[in-house]
Design a protein around this motif. Structure first.
Motif, PDB file in Angstrom:
ATOM      1  N   PRO A 195      43.336  43.424  38.305  1.00 11.25           N
ATOM      2  CA  PRO A 195      43.021  42.519  39.407  1.00 11.25           C
ATOM      3  C   PRO A 195      41.517  42.399  39.662  1.00 11.25           C
ATOM      4  O   PRO A 195      41.013  41.307  39.936  1.00 11.25           O
ATOM      5  N   SER A 196      40.796  43.500  39.534  1.00  9.19           N
ATOM      6  CA  SER A 196      39.366  43.476  39.838  1.00  9.19           C
ATOM      7  C   SER A 196      38.572  42.638  38.845  1.00  9.19           C
ATOM      8  O   SER A 196      37.443  42.229  39.128  1.00  9.19           O
ATOM      9  N   PHE A 221      49.540  42.775  35.978  1.00 12.81           N
ATOM     10  CA  PHE A 221      50.903  43.160  36.298  1.00 12.81           C
ATOM     11  C   PHE A 221      51.324  42.516  37.623  1.00 12.81           C
ATOM     12  O   PHE A 221      50.514  42.335  38.523  1.00 12.81           O
ATOM     13  N   GLY A 222      52.597  42.181  37.739  1.00 15.33           N
ATOM     14  CA  GLY A 222      53.126  41.720  39.016  1.00 15.33           C
ATOM     15  C   GLY A 222      52.814  40.272  39.323  1.00 15.33           C
ATOM     16  O   GLY A 222      52.332  39.514  38.478  1.00 15.33           O
ATOM     17  N   ALA A 225      48.422  38.293  41.838  1.00 13.89           N
ATOM     18  CA  ALA A 225      47.340  37.382  41.457  1.00 13.89           C
ATOM     19  C   ALA A 225      47.831  35.947  41.430  1.00 13.89           C
ATOM     20  O   ALA A 225      47.127  35.026  41.868  1.00 13.89           O
ATOM     21  N   GLY A 226      49.039  35.735  40.929  1.00 16.60           N
ATOM     22  CA  GLY A 226      49.575  34.386  40.875  1.00 16.60           C
ATOM     23  C   GLY A 226      49.761  33.771  42.245  1.00 16.60           C
ATOM     24  O   GLY A 226      49.394  32.615  42.478  1.00 16.60           O
ATOM     25  N   VAL A 227      50.314  34.528  43.162  1.00 17.65           N
ATOM     26  CA  VAL A 227      50.511  34.027  44.522  1.00 17.65           C
ATOM     27  C   VAL A 227      49.169  33.746  45.183  1.00 17.65           C
ATOM     28  O   VAL A 227      48.970  32.701  45.815  1.00 17.65           O
ATOM     29  N   MET A 261      59.773  37.071  37.183  1.00 18.70           N
ATOM     30  CA  MET A 261      59.471  35.644  37.052  1.00 18.70           C
ATOM     31  C   MET A 261      60.133  34.860  38.167  1.00 18.70           C
ATOM     32  O   MET A 261      59.531  33.931  38.743  1.00 18.70           O
ATOM     33  N   ALA A 262      61.373  35.212  38.493  1.00 23.63           N
ATOM     34  CA  ALA A 262      62.062  34.538  39.594  1.00 23.63           C
ATOM     35  C   ALA A 262      61.297  34.718  40.898  1.00 23.63           C
ATOM     36  O   ALA A 262      61.161  33.776  41.695  1.00 23.63           O
TER      37      ALA A 262
END
Length: 369
Positions: A195-196, A221-222, A225-227, A261-262
């Motif tokens: 993330p950094s 991961f997770g 970042a996308g949100v 993904m959902a």
């Protein structure tokens, strides 16, 4: 605001929900059956598009196992193999593309691919792909960018490692060769990415600088970042996708599983819906909640002439009395008639002489909070 882009009838832009791409890459582990199962799982997760990579080991590199053609970086997921062998393991056989694309279309997804050379573009044109992706490692391959742009189809270009000058050259090459609809993806070309190192604040800057749609090619991961990227204007999000990381594969470590993904599909759409517009004050749906504000209430039974005190005038819920801002100015004033405990405070409860001196001239005598 940039114009909306349409890919196979799906609208992409800030007025539309984020466009989520599931990247299969080499997670099929050289099994067509598994590849088709990945398509099924991606569709079941709600992803809007399914992306492949179109190359062979021979179109990617030379069959050498030493020097710069051998991966010995201790931090690499692929340490201990040659580039050629890695691409042999990871590539998607070209004869698989058609059945994979057909399965994706049948399930309502948009299938397309990343070509890595001119022959791949020609092959994908024969399959009728609706758009193309340029990978980060190819964003300086201007001949490839021109070849893709000449198809006239929408292009998505990842910007991993690219300087502003690199991106400018890529955008100019694409535009001059015929690309009208362009999406740039912020990307960090490490696998996995942290993330950094993701630097999402680049997204609105890139939109302003190049005047096109922007998004995120995410190797973290997770879904965080996308949100978060949606809040910064991302309209396209790409994530590597697999059935299960435990199954292994060249990209499995940083790939999403179906439940993740959902969640990405749902939460990025919620983030987009939550952006709304600049707004202060009541929304229509909040109007009923006004009653839960605090306001001034008479807290004891009073008779005409009684003085309002901190004991018999309270700031409480609900919000049907005068606003709390009048509390201090009402202390010491007298009521003009009998008032029962639990009565919302209003100006007309005061004696006539008190009302004349205390009631704000802009408010009617029966004003309520």
């Amino acid at each position: 605001m940039t114009e909306t882009i349409s890919i196979a009838g799906c609208s992409i832009g800030q007025s539309h929900r984020p466009f989520i791409i599931a990247e299969m890459s080499g997670n099929h582990n050289q099994s067509l059956e598994r590849a088709l199962a990945i398509v099924d799982a991606a569709a079941g997760s709600g992803a809007h598009a399914l992306k492949l990579q179109t190359y062979t080991a021979d179109t990617m590199t030379l069959n050498l196992g030493e020097g710069e053609f051998f991966i010995d970086d201790p931090n690499s997921l692929w340490r201990g193999t040659s580039l050629y062998k890695l691409y042999q393991e990871a590539y998607t056989p070209w004869e698989w593309h058609k059945p994979i694309f057909e399965r994706a279309r049948a399930l309502g997804m948009i299938p397309f691919s990343t070509p890595f050379d001119a022959t791949a573009v020609d092959f994908l044109e024969g399959l009728g792909v609706p758009c193309y992706k340029i990978a980060s490692f190819e964003n300086t391959d201007l001949p490839l960018i021109r070849k893709v742009a000449a198809t006239g189809k929408p292009m998505i270009i990842s910007t991993g490692m690219a300087t502003v000058a690199d991106i400018d050259e890529a955008v100019r090459a694409a535009r001059e060769a015929g690309c009208r609809d362009l999406v740039l993806l912020k990307c960090t070309s490490t696998y996995p990415a942290t993330p950094s190192d993701t630097n999402l604040l680049t997204i609105p800057h890139m939109r302003a600088l190049f005047g096109c749609e922007v998004g995120l090619s995410d190797h973290t991961f997770g879904i965080g970042a996308g949100v978060a990227s949606v809040a910064l204007g991302a309209t396209v999000i790409e994530k590597h996708f697999t059935l299960a990381r435990a199954d292994g594969g060249v990209d499995s470590t940083f790939s999403m599983e179906p439940a993740e993904m959902a969640a990405l599909v749902v939460e990025t759409e919620r983030a987009w819906m939550a952006l709304g517009r600049v707004h202060y004050g009541l929304t229509e749906k909040e109007r009923k909640s006004l009653v839960f504000r605090r306001s001034l209430y008479v807290a004891d039974d009073l008779v005409a002439g009684d003085e309002l005190t901190e004991k018999n005038l309270r700031i409480i819920r609900p919000g049907l009395g005068l606003p709390p801002k009048y509390f201090e100015s009402l202390l010491g004033k007298r009521v003009g008639r009998a008032v029962g405990k639990g009565t919302p405070m209003s100006w007309d409860l005061l004696s006539s002489d008190e009302t004349a001196t205390q009631m704000p001239p802009e408010l009617p005598r029966n004003a309520r909070a």
